[in-house]
Design a protein around this motif. Structure first.
Motif, PDB file in Angstrom:
ATOM      1  N   MET A 297      -2.847   0.521 -12.390  1.00  0.00           N
ATOM      2  CA  MET A 297      -3.427   1.792 -12.677  1.00  0.00           C
ATOM      3  C   MET A 297      -4.258   2.928 -11.821  1.00  0.00           C
ATOM      4  N   GLU A 298      -5.714   1.979 -10.970  1.00  0.00           N
ATOM      5  CA  GLU A 298      -5.899   1.995 -10.299  1.00  0.00           C
ATOM      6  C   GLU A 298      -5.967   3.092  -9.253  1.00  0.00           C
ATOM      7  N   PRO A 299      -6.471   4.044  -9.027  1.00  0.00           N
ATOM      8  CA  PRO A 299      -6.435   4.600  -8.179  1.00  0.00           C
ATOM      9  C   PRO A 299      -6.454   4.635  -6.805  1.00  0.00           C
ATOM     10  N   SER A 300      -5.252   4.611  -5.453  1.00  0.00           N
ATOM     11  CA  SER A 300      -5.540   4.657  -4.567  1.00  0.00           C
ATOM     12  C   SER A 300      -6.450   4.901  -3.625  1.00  0.00           C
ATOM     13  N   LEU A 301      -7.541   4.128  -2.819  1.00  0.00           N
ATOM     14  CA  LEU A 301      -7.905   4.533  -1.639  1.00  0.00           C
ATOM     15  C   LEU A 301      -7.347   5.654  -0.767  1.00  0.00           C
ATOM     16  N   SER A 302      -8.574   6.809  -0.600  1.00  0.00           N
ATOM     17  CA  SER A 302      -7.418   8.597  -0.215  1.00  0.00           C
ATOM     18  C   SER A 302      -8.481   8.098   1.712  1.00  0.00           C
ATOM     19  N   SER A 303      -7.187   8.758   2.440  1.00  0.00           N
ATOM     20  CA  SER A 303      -7.760   7.987   3.441  1.00  0.00           C
ATOM     21  C   SER A 303      -9.290   8.092   4.067  1.00  0.00           C
ATOM     22  N   LYS A 304      -9.862   8.959   4.036  1.00  0.00           N
ATOM     23  CA  LYS A 304     -10.873   9.384   3.965  1.00  0.00           C
ATOM     24  C   LYS A 304     -11.844   7.965   3.609  1.00  0.00           C
ATOM     25  N   ASP A 305     -11.921   7.924   1.902  1.00  0.00           N
ATOM     26  CA  ASP A 305     -12.596   6.434   1.609  1.00  0.00           C
ATOM     27  C   ASP A 305     -12.106   5.269   2.126  1.00  0.00           C
ATOM     28  N   LEU A 306     -10.614   5.572   3.178  1.00  0.00           N
ATOM     29  CA  LEU A 306     -10.450   3.832   3.586  1.00  0.00           C
ATOM     30  C   LEU A 306     -11.521   3.819   4.719  1.00  0.00           C
ATOM     31  N   GLU A 307     -11.712   5.144   5.910  1.00  0.00           N
ATOM     32  CA  GLU A 307     -12.427   5.216   7.152  1.00  0.00           C
ATOM     33  C   GLU A 307     -13.371   5.123   6.834  1.00  0.00           C
ATOM     34  N   ASP A 308     -14.579   5.529   5.916  1.00  0.00           N
ATOM     35  CA  ASP A 308     -15.185   5.400   4.938  1.00  0.00           C
ATOM     36  C   ASP A 308     -15.747   3.556   5.518  1.00  0.00           C
ATOM     37  N   THR A 309     -14.504   2.434   4.115  1.00  0.00           N
ATOM     38  CA  THR A 309     -15.032   0.920   4.397  1.00  0.00           C
ATOM     39  C   THR A 309     -15.066   0.917   5.554  1.00  0.00           C
ATOM     40  N   LYS A 310     -14.421   1.074   6.546  1.00  0.00           N
ATOM     41  CA  LYS A 310     -13.818   0.447   7.721  1.00  0.00           C
ATOM     42  C   LYS A 310     -15.136   0.901   8.013  1.00  0.00           C
ATOM     43  N   SER A 311     -15.898   1.735   8.205  1.00  0.00           N
ATOM     44  CA  SER A 311     -16.888   2.044   9.431  1.00  0.00           C
ATOM     45  C   SER A 311     -18.023   1.031   8.513  1.00  0.00           C
ATOM     46  N   LYS A 312     -18.133   1.244   7.797  1.00  0.00           N
ATOM     47  CA  LYS A 312     -19.274   0.218   7.535  1.00  0.00           C
ATOM     48  C   LYS A 312     -19.188  -1.626   7.457  1.00  0.00           C
TER      49      LYS A 312
END
Length: 810
Positions: free
Chosen positions: A726-741
């Protein structure tokens, strides 16, 4: 041994029977002797059969010798005995009685036939205590049916004969249909005589009535005349049908259809056919009404395709009866019924077009609408899906050049199917926008993309009706100001929790559908007006900041196309001057509705200022442009004031006062895509299975805690999995931010810190050694292609034959 000469030696029952006849002519039945005979029959019921045989003998002799008085006396005596005796031995007496009635009916004397009919009716009203399995009424059914078809020249005698026939049939029905132990009256050979006979009497009575208003009901005429044949025949037919079971309904309907065909009662007037089937529908049990509808459709299939008027009249009969039952008149098989109807439409279009075929087509559309009006909403939706699927199928055939029909007839067939779709949608109640299902919306989009402006107009009107949740359709008109919208009395519906799927999955498709339809080069003013209503209805029925933002982007994109700020890739898609002017004005009118639904004061003020700047510009005034007085210029004016054009920057600044609107989305241009609809703000409502990773490797069973991405097997419960999914999946923008961190952490952290983090997450030293051994094995020739930051020709060999990228070599 019986002596026939001396009365003293004759059986007593014969003496009693003889004594009831008078010694002089005209004396009538001797009442006192009749009472003695009745008492004797009741006291000695075993003598009933002999009494009946002797009375039958006396009656037959009276008929042969033309002694009418003896015949009447014998029949009256039989009636009295029949009413007085109810013993089990009465069956044998009834057989004698029925033989006597048959003898009377077979005579040429009308009075004898009337006497036999009256006696039989008295007998039919008697409830027998014991059943008779051997008794049959075939003769009476045939004889009474023949009397209904009497063609005597004398009108009075003919009516009297037909009256006896109807009453006799009523007696047969009363005697047989209520008793399951009697011979079934529902047999085909009986129904083929009874039903046409009753309909014949009803038909003759209606034909002789000169007043059309009174022709509708035989009951109205029965008040004027004490004895009416039409009323009697109708009552008899109603009683018969009211006792019909599911398997017996067809036995009565088939002879009725055959009677209407043989007497040509379908055309030119079908008034009697309508009357006949109304009697059927009102008389049978409501749960069996779909059987009559199905049989009428089957009979429609059997007619010649050239008989357009006849088939149209049959459909009119169908329309007049489906509204009668309280339950569904076409049963659960909705798709089969409409498939059967469309089969007739297809055959009608295969023939050369004439006036009768046009009449049939109009009646067909009306019949479909009437049939669907009595259906619940979920079955209306099934019918709409069926017709749009059929339209898509025939449109594909026309496009591929397959099939025997010409392209013109294919287009006509598709248009009729779409008109049926529109007729159904008019009565569809769409409270939660459930009508926008993929099975309906996707075929509509595909059919619209390959259709002419006329068919697109029909589809857009259907879409408008499906989007209308609060009956705002009649309140929507072209406007020149926001104040006009405020005074129209619209009912705005906000997006509710149940509308999530529609907003996320369906509305993006609808917006792209409207966008592409607006840019069609063959659009007429009606097309543009209905498109304006569709895009405005989206904001009214699903009012939310996200919807308003996306609609705003679509309108701005359409305005850019109209101003040629954005040009199409293909020159054939260029709009002419007239279409560009129409497009600019529907965009302006839609912005008036959009600002009103947003309830943002600055946005309303900005739209009002733009519309005020347009007021004195002829080709930018929506109400004037779509009037009959407007004549479009040959060249698009270049001196359009910027104040009369909607600007995305100013719209964005107008929304600054509201925190619910994502202002950055207004800057993103609306770009339609053929396969992907994420350009219109799609939120994924599904769970990506690859986004959930559960790693069980190296976790001790007694370990209740785990690092990110690794859990203990003991913690994997149903509730845990449910929470994860039920947890929402990460959007493409959030995924890019995570990879950048993560990349920044790897670049800035020290080697010791990274080593400690890797070791803390390594399951065991043994596994770590295996991992190092696997990495340090001799690489293949092209192994550098799988390493990051490499380029061809940039490889530097080192010891051991391992190739490292240059960035890693000092």
């Amino acid at each position: 041994m019986t002596c026939m000469c001396c009365p003293a030696f004759r059986p007593r029952y014969k003496n009693l029977v003889d004594s009831i006849f008078p010694k002089t002519h005209g004396g009538g039945l001797v009442r006192s002797e009749m009472e003695k005979l009745t008492y004797y029959a009741v006291s000695a019921p075993e003598k009933l059969d002999r009494i009946g045989e002797y009375l039958a003998h006396k009656l037959t002799r009276g008929i042969n010798r033309k002694r009418d008085e003896s015949v009447f006396i014998a029949m009256e005596a039989l009636d009295r005995l029949l009413l007085a005796c109810h013993a089990q031995q009465i069956n044998s007496f009834v057989d004698s009685f029925l033989r006597m009635v048959a003898s009377l009916l077979e005579s040429d004397n009308l009075e004898f036939q009337a006497l036999g009919t009256n006696s039989f009716i008295k007998f039919s009203n008697i409830e027998e205590d014991a059943a008779s399995y051997h008794r049959r009424y075939d003769f009476f059914v045939s004889k009474f049916s023949e009397m209904c078809h009497s063609n005597l020249k004398d009108t009075k005698e003919r009516k009297m004969m037909q009256s006896h026939g109807v009453r006799g049939i009523h007696g047969v029905i009363r005697k047989t249909v209520t008793d399951e132990l009697q011979v079934s009256i529902w047999q085909t050979q009986h129904m083929e005589k009874i039903v046409p006979s009753l309909l014949y009497v009803m038909m003759r009575e209606q034909a002789h009535d000169e007043t059309p208003a009174r022709r509708e009901s035989f009951a109205a005429r029965s008040k004027d005349t004490g004895d009416n044949l039409g009323v009697s025949a109708e009552e008899c037919l109603r009683e018969l049908l009211s006792r019909a079971s599911y398997t017996n309904v067809g036995c009565a309907v088939k002879p009725a259809l055959a009677h209407l065909d043989s007497h040509k009662l379908w055309k030119p007037s079908n008034s009697f056919a309508i009357k006949c089937f109304k009697v059927f529908m009102f008389s049978i049990q409501s749960q069996y009404s779909h059987v009559i509808v199905k049989m009428l459709l089957d009979h429609l299939d059997e007619q010649d395709a050239l008989e357009g008027q006849l088939k149209a009249n049959m459909l009119e009969v169908l329309c007049s009866i489906v509204i009668i039952p309280s339950t569904s008149p076409i049963g659960p098989a909705v798709v089969e019924v409409f498939s059967q109807l469309s089969h007739n439409l297809r055959h009608s279009l295969d023939r050369k077009k004439n006036s009768e075929s046009e009449i049939f087509e109009k009646t067909f559309i009306n019949a479909v609408g009437v049939l669907c009006d009595v259906l619940p909403d979920f079955q209306k939706l099934e019918a709409m899906v069926f017709f749009i699927s059929k339209a898509k199928e025939f449109k594909s055939r026309s496009k591929n050049g397959s099939g025997e029909m010409t392209e013109e007839r294919h287009d006509r067939l598709v248009e009729i199917l779409l008109l049926c779709l529109h007729r159904i949608s008019e009565k569809y109640t769409n409270k939660n926008l459930s009508g926008l299902s993929s099975s309906l919306l996707d075929p509509m989009i595909k059919v619209s993309s390959a259709s002419k402006s006329r068919n697109r107009y029909i589809l857009h009107k259907v879409l408008l009706l499906l989007l209308d949740r609060s009956k705002n359709f009649d309140k929507m008109t072209l406007v020149n100001s926001v104040a006009t919208v405020e005074g129209s009395g619209l009912t705005i519906r906000d997006v509710g929790p149940q509308d999530g799927d529609v907003v996320e999955r369906k509305i993006p498709k609808v917006l792209q559908f409207i966008y592409e339809s607006s840019l069609s080069s063959d659009n007429t003013p009606d097309n543009y007006i209905i498109l304006f209503k569709c895009v405005s209805m989206i904001c009214i029925s699903l009012c939310s900041p996200d919807i308003i933002t996306d609609v705003c982007r679509v309108l701005l994109s359409l305005q850019n196309r109209a101003l040629h700020k954005v040009l199409p890739f293909n020159e054939e898609e260029m709009l002419d001057v007239k279409s560009r002017i129409y497009l600019m004005n529907v965009v302006a009118a839609a912005f008036c509705f959009l600002s009103f639904t947003s309830k943002v004061s600055n946005f309303i003020k900005y739209v009002s200022n733009v519309m005020h700047a347009r007021r004195n510009v002829t080709h930018l005034n929506p109400c004037h442009v779509f009037s009959s007085e407007f004549s479009p210029p040959s060249v698009m004016p270049d001196d359009i004031d910027d104040a009369a054009i909607f600007n995305e920057k100013k719209i964005q600044s107008a929304f600054d006062e509201s925190s619910n609107y994502k202002l950055e989305r207004i800057e993103q241009p609306f770009v339609p895509t053929s396969n992907d609809v994420e350009s219109v703000h799609v939120h994924k409502s599904f769970v990506d299975a690859e986004s959930i990773r559960l790693d069980f490797t190296g976790i001790q069973e007694d370990n209740t805690t785990a690092d990110e991405g690794m859990v203990s097997p003991k913690t994997i419960t149903f509730e845990y999995l449910k929470r994860k999914f039920m947890e929402p999946s990460l959007s493409s923008k959030d995924l890019e931010d995570t990879k950048s961190k993560v990349a920044q952490h790897v670049m800035n952290a020290t080697f010791e810190q990274l080593q400690s983090e890797v070791q803390s997450k390594t399951p065991s030293n043994k596994q770590l050694l295996e991992l190092i051994d696997r990495v340090c094995q001799p690489a293949s020739k092209n192994s550098s292609a799988f390493l990051p930051f490499t380029s061809p020709g940039d490889d530097k060999p080192t010891s051991g034959g391992i190739v490292f990228p240059s960035v890693c070599v000092l």
